[in-house]
Design a protein around this motif. Structure first.
Motif, PDB file in Angstrom:
ATOM      1  N   VAL A   6      28.765   7.694 -29.509  1.00 42.68           N
ATOM      2  CA  VAL A   6      30.039   7.045 -29.198  1.00 42.68           C
ATOM      3  C   VAL A   6      30.725   7.777 -28.052  1.00 42.68           C
ATOM      4  O   VAL A   6      31.207   7.159 -27.090  1.00 42.68           O
ATOM      5  CB  VAL A   6      30.948   7.003 -30.439  1.00 42.68           C
ATOM      6  CG1 VAL A   6      32.374   6.599 -30.049  1.00 42.68           C
ATOM      7  CG2 VAL A   6      30.411   6.025 -31.466  1.00 42.68           C
ATOM      8  N   ASP A   7      30.775   9.110 -28.137  1.00 43.81           N
ATOM      9  CA  ASP A   7      31.400   9.904 -27.067  1.00 43.81           C
ATOM     10  C   ASP A   7      30.709   9.663 -25.734  1.00 43.81           C
ATOM     11  O   ASP A   7      31.353   9.375 -24.717  1.00 43.81           O
ATOM     12  CB  ASP A   7      31.327  11.397 -27.410  1.00 43.81           C
ATOM     13  CG  ASP A   7      32.136  11.761 -28.638  1.00 43.81           C
ATOM     14  OD1 ASP A   7      33.022  10.977 -29.012  1.00 43.81           O
ATOM     15  OD2 ASP A   7      31.873  12.827 -29.224  1.00 43.81           O
ATOM     16  N   PHE A   8      29.386   9.791 -25.725  1.00 42.69           N
ATOM     17  CA  PHE A   8      28.641   9.662 -24.480  1.00 42.69           C
ATOM     18  C   PHE A   8      28.763   8.261 -23.891  1.00 42.69           C
ATOM     19  O   PHE A   8      28.966   8.100 -22.686  1.00 42.69           O
ATOM     20  CB  PHE A   8      27.164  10.001 -24.724  1.00 42.69           C
ATOM     21  CG  PHE A   8      26.920  11.411 -25.180  1.00 42.69           C
ATOM     22  CD1 PHE A   8      27.643  12.466 -24.654  1.00 42.69           C
ATOM     23  CD2 PHE A   8      25.953  11.689 -26.137  1.00 42.69           C
ATOM     24  CE1 PHE A   8      27.433  13.773 -25.073  1.00 42.69           C
ATOM     25  CE2 PHE A   8      25.721  12.991 -26.566  1.00 42.69           C
ATOM     26  CZ  PHE A   8      26.461  14.033 -26.025  1.00 42.69           C
ATOM     27  N   SER A   9      28.631   7.252 -24.727  1.00 47.30           N
ATOM     28  CA  SER A   9      28.666   5.880 -24.232  1.00 47.30           C
ATOM     29  C   SER A   9      30.032   5.542 -23.654  1.00 47.30           C
ATOM     30  O   SER A   9      30.138   4.932 -22.578  1.00 47.30           O
ATOM     31  CB  SER A   9      28.324   4.902 -25.365  1.00 47.30           C
ATOM     32  OG  SER A   9      26.996   5.074 -25.805  1.00 47.30           O
ATOM     33  N   PHE A  10      31.083   5.926 -24.361  1.00 42.07           N
ATOM     34  CA  PHE A  10      32.440   5.638 -23.869  1.00 42.07           C
ATOM     35  C   PHE A  10      32.678   6.344 -22.537  1.00 42.07           C
ATOM     36  O   PHE A  10      33.219   5.752 -21.596  1.00 42.07           O
ATOM     37  CB  PHE A  10      33.473   6.086 -24.901  1.00 42.07           C
ATOM     38  CG  PHE A  10      34.891   5.866 -24.463  1.00 42.07           C
ATOM     39  CD1 PHE A  10      35.487   4.619 -24.558  1.00 42.07           C
ATOM     40  CD2 PHE A  10      35.645   6.916 -23.949  1.00 42.07           C
ATOM     41  CE1 PHE A  10      36.795   4.411 -24.138  1.00 42.07           C
ATOM     42  CE2 PHE A  10      36.947   6.726 -23.527  1.00 42.07           C
ATOM     43  CZ  PHE A  10      37.528   5.475 -23.631  1.00 42.07           C
TER      44      PHE A  10
END
Length: 604
Positions: A303-307
């Protein structure tokens, strides 16, 4: 060795030559611009070169920041400019261009303000020249004795070493790291630097310490659990030290950043396995909890990386949610509360260590799952609100990064090829969520070996491909990769638990760990600017949808006793392929001089 070209003889009493030599530079003196150009041409093309005004007055650390940081091809502070081999041509052109416009004395071209002129000329020629934040550090070129004396007094008034130590610490660490680790770990970093230790060596020591901690936890004894908790905390101290050592000595590298990020995940997940093994010695099976913790933590990271990738270069950021977040970050106590709520690595490892020493593996993992779940809800909800209220145009680069993070293999890609016919199928996050939730829900609702799960996996393949028919530029399209991760990992977890046989969940743990490594490796390649893994690698290990189908077929076709063997074989195959390719890639990238990356500390 690097070479520094001084523009004339240093002022009597100046420590400039000694400072440059202490930073690893071979010092040469140029009498005029033509001499400087000749000296520059004599420096081998594979070496760093610096041009420094002989009148320079400043801190050694100011020169270190400007002239030795490996992350930037060209850097400058007042009175000094440097270029790595990648920017040598730009420096040579700038020197030739500025030499003809410099003043003359006795018929010879003088060198007044040459480094500053070179930096300006390089920037005007479209070369990115990094200018480090100096804060209280001094870097100046006095024009007369009075200003020189004032500059020297300013240098004496600031403790160069204190600034260097302070800026070795990241500015946005969590509460536990900031107040319980960094006050002394920075001194460990300095101790390591003075003994010639490298950040990679400290990173490796941190990994070995964590693995020993996992081994202690695996003993299943109270003494082992106490030792495991203490060793895990010491491993985290070393984990902080390696980054601080890199910032203190400016030893940034591509390989080091990858090792630091990869080993963090390996340490934590190995510790989960150690807890599960220790609990098993006491008659308690917590492998499902350990695997669930790894799945949840990995999905949080995705989630962190994609956002971040989706919004890395988004334009027109007008989100009121982001404005509110920035406002809260300006109030002291809310900053720490918000950093603690997300349960960063420092708080998380401290909690795990204390609970391991004082309670049982089951309690430790249950509390960890609850804490991570609440943190995931908080961060994901905030990012969804930001995305819905942000008016932004996302770039092709962002869409490509999300597609790479999706990790679709050949079967899903075949459905993506239907683009001309079914482009109306949107939005992508709905397709990914429906397919993933349907698959995991079907596996939960049916007994082990049910062919219905295979049918659900086939539908999931179709929806995975259809989700990527159009470029992922929608406001919530960054949710697609996390949904895929949750679907793949969750299916493996549920089917292994449904098998209800010894060895199934540990084998599933190994498989998810191998696949998660591949997904983290993809993230770090993208973040490092080196691009996603090659398509042949994704095809070789099936892509996320093919692996999910293989696991579903194995559950439908094999007995419960054979299922763990199949999971183990798949885990070994995936691990061998991705590890060999990953290690080959990162070692080669380091040798080829790929841009060094690392988290920065606060400005000096």
């Amino acid at each position: 060795m690097s070479t520094a070209i001084l523009t004339g003889q240093p002022v009597p009493g100046s420590p400039l030559e000694g400072d440059l030599r202490s930073l690893g530079f071979d010092v040469r003196v140029a009498s005029d611009a033509a001499d400087a150009e000749a000296l520059l041409a004599a420096v081998p093309g594979d070496q760093r070169v610096a041009v420094v005004d002989a009148r320079f007055v400043g801190h050694v650390h100011a020169l270190r920041l400007a002239l030795t940081d490996p992350r930037f091809a060209a850097s400058a502070v007042p009175g000094a400019v440097t270029a790595k081999p990648a920017a040598r041509a730009a420096l040579t052109r700038a020197l030739r261009a500025t030499a003809g416009t410099a003043g003359t004395a006795g018929g010879a071209v003088t060198l007044d303000a040459l480094p500053d002129d070179l930096a300006a000329a390089m920037e005007s020629g479209a070369t990115d020249v990094h200018r480090p934040e100096l804060g209280t550090l001094v870097a100046t070129v006095p024009s007369d004795p009075q200003t020189r004396n004032e500059a020297r007094q300013a240098v004496a008034a600031v403790d160069d070493e204190a600034v260097r130590l302070r800026t070795a610490v990241k500015s946005r660490d969590g509460f536990f790291t900031t107040y319980c680790i960094s006050p002394y770990s920075r001194y460990i970093a300095r101790w390591c630097a003075r003994r010639g230790l490298t950040p990679n060596q400290v990173t490796t020591a941190s990994l070995l310490t964590a693995l020993i901690a996992a081994g202690c936890a695996a003993t299943g004894t109270r003494g082992g659990f106490v030792a495991a908790g203490l060793l895990l905390l010491f491993s985290f101290v070393l984990d902080c030290t390696d980054g601080q050592l890199a910032r203190y000595s400016l030893q940034y590298s591509t390989l080091g950043a990858w090792l630091d990020a990869t080993f963090d995940r390996a340490k934590e997940y190995a510790y989960y396995a150690g807890l599960a093994l220790g609990a098993a010695r006491g008659g308690d099976d917590v492998w499902a909890l350990a695997l669930g913790a790894m799945v949840l933590q990995t999905c949080r990271h995705v989630v962190d990386f994609s956002f971040n990738e989706a919004n890395h270069d988004a334009s027109a950021n007008t989100s009121p949610t982001a404005a509110l977040s920035d406002k809260l970050d300006s109030v002291g106590w809310t900053v720490w509360v918000r950093r603690m709520i997300v349960l960063p690595i420092g708080e998380r490892w401290a909690m795990i260590a204390v609970l391991t020493a004082l309670t049982t593996p089951r309690i430790t993992l249950v509390v960890l799952l609850i804490g991570c779940a609440l943190a995931a809800c908080y961060t994901t909800a905030g990012r969804v609100l930001r995305s819905l209220t942000r008016k932004a145009t996302r770039t092709d680069r962002a869409a490509l990064a999300l597609a790479d993070l999706a990790d679709n293999g050949p079967l899903a890609s075949a459905f993506s090829a239907l683009r001309p016919r079914v482009t109306w199928l949107r939005p992508a996050p709905v397709l990914a969520f429906v397919g993933g939730a349907g698959l995991v829900g079907t596996a939960l609702a049916n007994p082990y070996g049910s062919p219905v799960v295979v049918a659900a996996a086939a539908l999931y393949i179709a929806l995975s491909g259809l989700a990527l028919i159009m470029p992922l530029k929608g406001p919530l399209d960054w949710l697609v990769p996390p949904f895929f991760r949750a679907a793949e990992y969750g299916t493996i977890l549920v089917l292994a638990a449904k098998a209800d046989v010894n060895g199934a969940l540990p084998a599933a743990f190994g498989l998810v760990a191998a696949v998660a490594y591949h997904h983290y490796d993809t993230v770090y390649r993208i973040k490092g600017g080196t691009g996603a893994p090659p398509r042949w690698l994704v095809r070789a290990i099936g892509g996320q949808e093919c692996r999910t189908l293989v696991v579903a077929l194995a559950a439908a076709l094999l007995s419960t006793t054979d299922f763990p063997v199949a999971l183990t074989a798949l885990a070994v195959a995936v691990a061998l392929v991705v590890l060999v390719e990953s290690i080959r890639f990162w070692v080669a990238a380091e040798k080829k001089g790929a841009p060094a990356v690392h988290d920065e500390g606060e400005p000096a």
